[in-house]
Motif scaffolding. Structure first.
Motif, PDB file in Angstrom:
ATOM      1  N   ARG A   1      33.006 -18.298  43.671  1.00  0.00           N
ATOM      2  CA  ARG A   1      31.871 -17.439  43.369  1.00  0.00           C
ATOM      3  C   ARG A   1      30.911 -18.067  42.357  1.00  0.00           C
ATOM      4  NH1 ARG A   1      32.900 -11.742  40.700  1.00  0.00           N
ATOM      5  NH2 ARG A   1      32.515 -12.914  38.810  1.00  0.00           N
ATOM      6  N   HIS A   2      31.446 -18.724  41.338  1.00  0.00           N
ATOM      7  CA  HIS A   2      30.601 -19.311  40.295  1.00  0.00           C
ATOM      8  C   HIS A   2      30.331 -20.796  40.522  1.00  0.00           C
ATOM      9  CE1 HIS A   2      30.494 -15.633  38.034  1.00  0.00           C
ATOM     10  NE2 HIS A   2      31.816 -15.551  38.096  1.00  0.00           N
TER      11      HIS A   2
ATOM     12  N   SER B   1      26.093 -23.971  36.779  1.00  0.00           N
ATOM     13  CA  SER B   1      26.515 -23.147  37.902  1.00  0.00           C
ATOM     14  C   SER B   1      25.303 -22.678  38.697  1.00  0.00           C
ATOM     15  CB  SER B   1      27.331 -21.948  37.408  1.00  0.00           C
ATOM     16  OG  SER B   1      27.715 -21.135  38.488  1.00  0.00           O
TER      17      SER B   1
ATOM     18  N   THR C   1      27.004 -22.157  32.568  1.00  0.00           N
ATOM     19  CA  THR C   1      26.282 -21.139  33.344  1.00  0.00           C
ATOM     20  C   THR C   1      25.026 -21.730  33.976  1.00  0.00           C
ATOM     21  OG1 THR C   1      27.139 -19.435  31.879  1.00  0.00           O
ATOM     22  CG2 THR C   1      25.244 -18.836  33.221  1.00  0.00           C
TER      23      THR C   1
END
Length: 163
Positions: A58-59, A128, A125
């Motif tokens: 998912r990430h 990602s 983040t």
């Protein structure tokens, strides 16, 4: 020569310890390895640098075994190199080894340094988000858990900056 994910991760952990990569979280390690593998494949004719596969989580792209090695760090920086137990040569127990990239492997070391320089300034983040950009290897199927083919990695590196 292909290296274990732990050996390449240790190269980035070394660079973080030297102050060359800030805030090296487990997510950031995963994404740095993904970019390292992708660029190595693209630059060196499809030969992998890392002898493991990335899955579409998912990430973003994740090497599952490395995830389990690093998950105890949570959102904190990875501060210790990865080790593994191997049988002792004397046959009387085990010893710990720390896998590393051969310091004489100029292609690998130069690329790891360049990835650290270009991508190391971004957070996990942000990296990602970059792996999720349209046209990237991860985005071809999203977070469906499938393995990302080496050809997809080599041919679908998105140069987009994080938002």
């Amino acid at each position: 020569m292909a290296y274990s994910a732990n050996a390449v991760a240790n190269a980035f952990i070394d660079r973080a310890a030297q102050g060359k990569i800030p805030d090296l979280t487990p997510m950031k390690v995963q994404k740095l390895l993904f970019y390292t593998q992708s660029w190595f494949l693209k630059l060196y004719g499809g030969r992998p640098l890392i002898d493991d596969s990335f899955a579409r989580w998912r990430h973003g792209p994740v090497i599952t075994s490395l995830y389990h090695e690093l998950k105890n760090y949570g959102y904190q920086s990875v501060t210790s190199k990865l080790t593994r137990a191997v049988p002792s040569p004397e046959g009387n127990g085990v010893r710990l080894i720390t896998p590393d990239v051969d310091p004489n492997d100029k292609m690998a070391i130069d690329l790891i340094d360049r990835i650290a320089e270009v991508y190391g300034k971004y957070s996990g983040t942000q990296l990602s988000a970059m792996t999720h950009a349209e046209g990237t290897a991860w985005s071809l199927r999203g977070g469906d858990g499938s393995i990302i083919a080496l050809e997809e990695m080599a041919n679908n590196i998105h140069p987009a900056q994080p938002t």
